[in-house]
Write an enzyme that holds these catalytic residues in place. Structure first.
Site: not given
Length: 393
Positions: A76, A200, A292, A296, A384
């Site tokens: 992604h 998200y 979560p 990580k 990220y």
């Protein structure tokens, strides 16, 4: 009388941290034995995280265990933040060129590592009973199931509830912890993902995450009360709530299907310092837990293992303990960066108190900033996809 054997590094726990450490040590000519209290079948089926940072992907490829990940994993190059009736893409390819994430289930990483270790003649003892670590300061050894394993070093890779960390004498470790007033209801469904990248979603009803495990299997999360009972969520209620939180952008329809797994996961932040005592070195969840939201947990475990492998390789090459002595210092720099990012993502996207209008307006203001400022979006993106390993030195 215990039967006795010896190895160079005794590893407690056959999760990603313990297995990867064992494999990397093998590639550097260092022997190890891995002890795991669960069965192989349980370990390989245990569903956990599925987002791999660029550094984790590179590590698995370099270790020779990335072939299936490259074939089946889903790269992604961005994520979507969805709020206020609109979706905003954080474009990794523009903000952090050459660095992406790959969706590939943790249990698949575990399967690949187990296969590689066994193919190389590795010693993994599943269903090891009564594992305990001893004599950590000078002559460490591990007992299990009527046997004794003497070793030079012990690696505690047995998770938050394992035996390694509690074996360190009281007063040596300092724990830092935060519990969040909500949990995640996680759902695995046999349905094609409704989007090509992770979504998200921040809504007045609470947070939701649309993820995936394969082209045919999707993963979803819903923010729920911390003490929620998963049995209170029949399939119809789950899909209704997911639609309410995700179908907030014109033209988006959430595909539904058979739910094959569900469970509630509490959210917490936890760090223990230092990550070592004597000849015991903690790695992964044995030493730190992150919510979560920032994806990580597994990636931090891989970073720990890389540092420990380098330190042990140097130790066995020339007897130097310089890197071993600095293991905690090196790892904790990255751990705390990930702790902050995970906390930040959690507070940015979750509903904490529906009656606190001021806090809600601050949250929306920061979301606007992140999605309109390239500098702010770059900060999110580079954290990220994972900071370069050199940045933690």
């Amino acid at each position: 009388m215990l039967s006795s054997m010896r190895t160079q590094v005794g590893i407690v726990g056959a999760g990603p941290a313990g297995l990867l450490l064992s494999h990397l040590l093998h590639l550097n000519g260092i022997d190890s034995v891995v002890l795991e209290r669960r069965s192989r079948d349980y370990v390989e089926r245990r569903v956990r995280a599925g987002v791999l940072e660029q550094g984790t992907v590179n590590t698995l490829i370099e270790a020779g265990v990335g072939e299936r990940m490259l074939g089946e994993g889903l790269p992604h190059s961005g994520i979507e933040l969805r709020y206020g009736g609109a979706g905003h893409r954080i474009a990794f390819e523009k903000l952090v060129p050459g660095r992406t994430i790959t969706v590939y289930g943790q249990q698949e990483v575990v399967k690949d590592l187990i296969a590689a270790r066994l193919a190389a003649g590795g010693d993994i003892r599943f269903e090891a009973d009564d594992v305990a670590v001893h004599s950590l300061e000078d002559a460490p050894y591990i007992t299990f199931g009527g046997e004794r394993l003497d070793c030079d070093v012990i690696a505690g890779c047995d998770g938050f509830h394992g035996v390694s960390r509690p074996s360190i004498p009281e007063g040596v470790l300092t724990a830092y912890e935060r519990e969040y007033p909500f949990a995640w209801l996680g759902i695995l469904a046999r349905v094609k993902p409704s989007a090509e990248e992770l979504i998200y979603a921040c809504t007045d009803r609470g947070f939701a995450l649309h993820s995936m495990r394969s082209p045919e299997v999707s993963r979803f999360y819903l923010q729920v009360p911390a003490d929620e009972d998963p049995d209170a969520w029949p399939d119809e209620r789950i899909w209704t709530e997911l639609k309410a939180r995700l179908e907030t952008v014109p033209g988006f329809t959430l595909a539904t299907g058979e739910i094959i797994e569900k469970g509630v996961t509490p959210l917490r932040s936890f760090v223990t310092e230092p990550m070592q005592y004597g000849r015991l070195f903690l790695a992964g969840d044995a030493s730190h837990i992150v919510p979560p939201t920032g994806a990580k947990g597994l990636n931090l475990a891989v970073a720990d293992v890389r540092v420990l492998t380098e330190a042990l390789t140097r130790f066995y090459a020339d007897g130097s303990t310089e890197l071993l002595d600095r293991y905690s210092q090196i790892c904790l720099k990255r751990v705390w960066r990930a702790q902050h990012f995970s906390w930040w993502m959690t507070t940015l996207l979750h509903t904490f108190d529906s009656d606190d209008a001021y806090a809600r307006r601050l949250q929306l203001s920061y979301l606007d900033y992140v999605t309109s400022s390239e500098a702010a979006a770059t900060t999110l993106a580079e954290n990220y996809v994972g900071l370069p390993y050199e940045a933690a030195r």
